[in-house]
Write a protein that holds these residues in place. Structure first.
Motif, PDB file in Angstrom:
ATOM      1  N   GLY A  65     -20.744 -34.248  18.621  1.00 21.82           N
ATOM      2  CA  GLY A  65     -19.558 -33.398  18.689  1.00 21.82           C
ATOM      3  C   GLY A  65     -19.726 -32.232  17.744  1.00 21.82           C
ATOM      4  N   ASP A  90     -10.048 -29.598  19.890  1.00 16.96           N
ATOM      5  CA  ASP A  90     -11.356 -28.969  20.076  1.00 16.96           C
ATOM      6  C   ASP A  90     -12.037 -28.746  18.731  1.00 16.96           C
ATOM      7  OD1 ASP A  90     -13.503 -27.682  21.240  1.00 16.96           O
ATOM      8  OD2 ASP A  90     -12.456 -25.779  21.523  1.00 16.96           O
ATOM      9  N   ALA A  91     -12.808 -29.741  18.258  1.00 15.78           N
ATOM     10  CA  ALA A  91     -13.062 -31.016  18.926  1.00 15.78           C
ATOM     11  C   ALA A  91     -13.162 -32.133  17.901  1.00 15.78           C
ATOM     12  CB  ALA A  91     -14.331 -30.926  19.747  1.00 15.78           C
ATOM     13  N   GLU A 117     -20.826 -24.478  17.259  1.00 12.96           N
ATOM     14  CA  GLU A 117     -20.617 -24.613  18.701  1.00 12.96           C
ATOM     15  C   GLU A 117     -19.756 -23.483  19.243  1.00 12.96           C
ATOM     16  OE1 GLU A 117     -18.858 -25.966  22.534  1.00 12.96           O
ATOM     17  OE2 GLU A 117     -17.856 -25.341  20.685  1.00 12.96           O
ATOM     18  N   GLU A 139     -16.026 -33.641  23.687  1.00 13.76           N
ATOM     19  CA  GLU A 139     -15.173 -32.518  24.083  1.00 13.76           C
ATOM     20  C   GLU A 139     -13.946 -33.086  24.799  1.00 13.76           C
ATOM     21  OE1 GLU A 139     -15.237 -29.331  23.561  1.00 13.76           O
ATOM     22  OE2 GLU A 139     -17.257 -29.019  22.741  1.00 13.76           O
ATOM     23  N   ALA A 272     -20.463 -25.793  26.845  1.00 17.76           N
ATOM     24  CA  ALA A 272     -20.440 -26.672  25.670  1.00 17.76           C
ATOM     25  C   ALA A 272     -21.868 -26.988  25.240  1.00 17.76           C
ATOM     26  CB  ALA A 272     -19.676 -27.961  25.995  1.00 17.76           C
ATOM     27  N   ALA A 287     -19.667 -35.176  28.896  1.00 17.27           N
ATOM     28  CA  ALA A 287     -18.745 -34.887  27.800  1.00 17.27           C
ATOM     29  C   ALA A 287     -17.488 -35.721  27.992  1.00 17.27           C
ATOM     30  CB  ALA A 287     -18.398 -33.405  27.756  1.00 17.27           C
ATOM     31  N   SER A 293      -7.511 -29.998  27.153  1.00 18.45           N
ATOM     32  CA  SER A 293      -8.337 -28.813  26.882  1.00 18.45           C
ATOM     33  C   SER A 293      -7.576 -27.504  27.094  1.00 18.45           C
ATOM     34  CB  SER A 293      -9.592 -28.832  27.753  1.00 18.45           C
ATOM     35  OG  SER A 293      -9.264 -28.843  29.128  1.00 18.45           O
ATOM     36  N   ASP A 296      -6.895 -25.914  23.798  1.00 18.97           N
ATOM     37  CA  ASP A 296      -7.997 -25.367  23.007  1.00 18.97           C
ATOM     38  C   ASP A 296      -7.697 -23.927  22.605  1.00 18.97           C
ATOM     39  OD1 ASP A 296      -9.180 -27.720  23.734  1.00 18.97           O
ATOM     40  OD2 ASP A 296     -10.893 -26.828  24.769  1.00 18.97           O
TER      41      ASP A 296
END
Length: 326
Positions: A65, A90-91, A117, A139, A272, A287, A293, A296
Motif C-alpha cells: 500500500g 486513500d490509502a 504513489e 487501494e 495505481a 487491488a 474511492s 479520494d
C-alpha cells in the motif's frame, strides 16, 4: 488476536500523521516501529519505503500500500462509524487492513508501505524484494469489491515558440497548443477501453520577439495504448488488467462471498501502483481495501470503521486460501 480497539487506534494514529507526497518519513517510521512491536522484522529502504517480512506457510505474497497522501489537511476525528482524515480512504485504511491481516495469518508475506504513489510511484519502481507469487495492492475498492484493472497514466509536455507577428496576421503559441489539445481529445471516451484526460498546466505569454506557450497534460490510457514517439513524455505507466480467472481473483471472490457479501470485480479509470508492480514482477496483482474511492482527494474523506474491520477478516481469508495453493 489483536483487539478491534487496537486496530482502530492504529489507523487513527496513522491518519493523524500528515504525510503528503515527499513527507512520508514520519509515517513510515511509525509503521516500522509498530511492526517491530508486533514481532515483525522491518526496515526502511533507500527510497523511504517501509518493509516488513513475516515468514509463514505457502507462496510468497506481497501486500503493498502507499504511505503518502495528496495535500490538504482534514481534522482527524471519529463520528459514529466514520473516521475522518486525509488518507483514511486513500490509502491508509487499506494499508492498515493489510498490516493486521498479515499479523493475524500464517501466510508467507512481505508488507510494503510505499512512498510517492500520488507522485510518480518512486516507491513501487524502486522496490527491491524477492519475487512474490501474488501481489495485493491496498487501494479502496469497498469491502465487497476487488479491482482487477486500472487504466494507464501518461504525462506529456508540449511547447510552442512562434516568432512574433501582428495579431491580425496569425495565431500565437496559446492557440497552437489549444489546437493540439483539441486534436488529442477529440476521441475521448468514458469507458475502461477508451482514452481520457485533462490539462494539468497551461501557460502562455509574449516575449520580446516571440510567443511562448507550454502545456502539460495527463491522459488515462486504455490497455494496448502506445503514445506517439514525437511527444515529450514525462512519465508513462501502461494500463494493467489481471485475468478474472486468476487464482488470486478467485480467492477474493470466494472470501468476499463467505463473508456474506456479493463480490464485485472492478476496473478503474485511475492508475495505481498495481500497474507497476504486476508487470515488474511478472505475477498476478489485484487491488483491495475498505473505503469509498469517490471520497479520494476530497475534503469529505472518511472511512467506515466497521467496513475497515470486515476487510481485515476478508484479507485473512484470502491469505489462507493463497497459502494453501502451494
Amino acid at each position: 488476536m489483536i483487539s478491534q480497539e487496537e486496530k482502530v487506534k492504529f489507523l487513527k494514529e496513522l491518519v493523524e500523521i500528515y504525510s503528503p507526497t515527499g513527507r512520508e518519513e514520519e509515517a513510515a517510521k511509525f509503521i516500522k516501529e509498530r511492526l517491530e512491536e508486533y514481532g515483525v522484522q522491518a526496515y526502511i529502504d533507500k527510497v523511504g519505503n517501509v518493509i516488513g517480512r513475516k515468514e509463514g506457510e505457502g507462496p510468497l505474497i506481497l501486500l503493498a500500500g502507499h504511505v503518502d497522501t495528496v495535500p490538504g489537511y482534514i481534522p482527524v476525528r471519529i463520528e459514529g462509524d466514520f473516521l475522518w482524515g486525509r488518507g483514511s480512504v486513500d490509502a491508509k485504511g487499506p494499508l492498515s487492513a493489510m498490516l493486521f491481516a498479515m499479523l493475524e495469518s500464517d501466510a508467507n508475506v512481505i508488507f510494503a508501505g510505499l512512498v510517492d504513489e500520488e507522485g510518480f510511484s518512486k516507491g513501487a519502481k524502486e522496490l527491491e524484494i524477492p519475487r512474490p507469487s501474488y501481489i495485493i495492492v491496498g487501494e479502496p475498492s469497498g469491502v465487497d469489491g476487488v479491482t482487477i484493472g486500472y487504466k494507464g497514466s501518461l504525462t506529456a509536455r508540449f511547447v510552442e515558440r512562434i516568432e512574433k507577428v501582428h495579431g491580425s496576421l496569425g495565431i500565437g503559441a496559446a492557440e497552437k497548443l489549444i489546437q493540439t489539445w483539441l486534436q488529442i481529445s477529440r476521441n475521448f471516451g468514458e469507458g475502461f477501453n477508451e482514452l481520457s484526460g485533462r490539462i494539468v498546466r497551461f501557460v502562455a505569454y509574449e516575449r520580446e520577439f516571440d510567443f511562448y506557450g507550454e502545456m502539460i497534460i495527463n491522459l488515462r490510457t486504455p490497455p494496448g495504448y502506445t503514445p506517439p514517439s514525437e511527444w515529450d513524455i514525462i512519465d508513462f505507466v501502461p494500463a494493467y488488467e489481471v485475468d478474472r480467472r486468476s487464482p488470486l481473483v478467485r480467492a477474493f471472490v470466494r472470501s468476499i462471498r463467505e463473508a456474506g457479501f456479493r463480490p464485485r470485480l472492478k476496473k478503474k479509470m485511475g492508475t495505481a501502483d498495481m500497474n507497476i508492480l504486476g508487470p515488474r514482477f511478472g505475477v498476478d496483482a489485484v487491488a483491495y481495501g475498505p473505503g469509498d474511492s469517490r471520497l479520494d482527494h476530497t475534503p469529505r474523506e472518511r472511512i467506515s470503521i466497521s467496513e475497515y474491520l470486515k476487510s481485515i477478516e476478508i484479507l485473512k481469508r484470502v491469505l489462507t486460501k493463497l497459502g494453501n495453493l502451494d
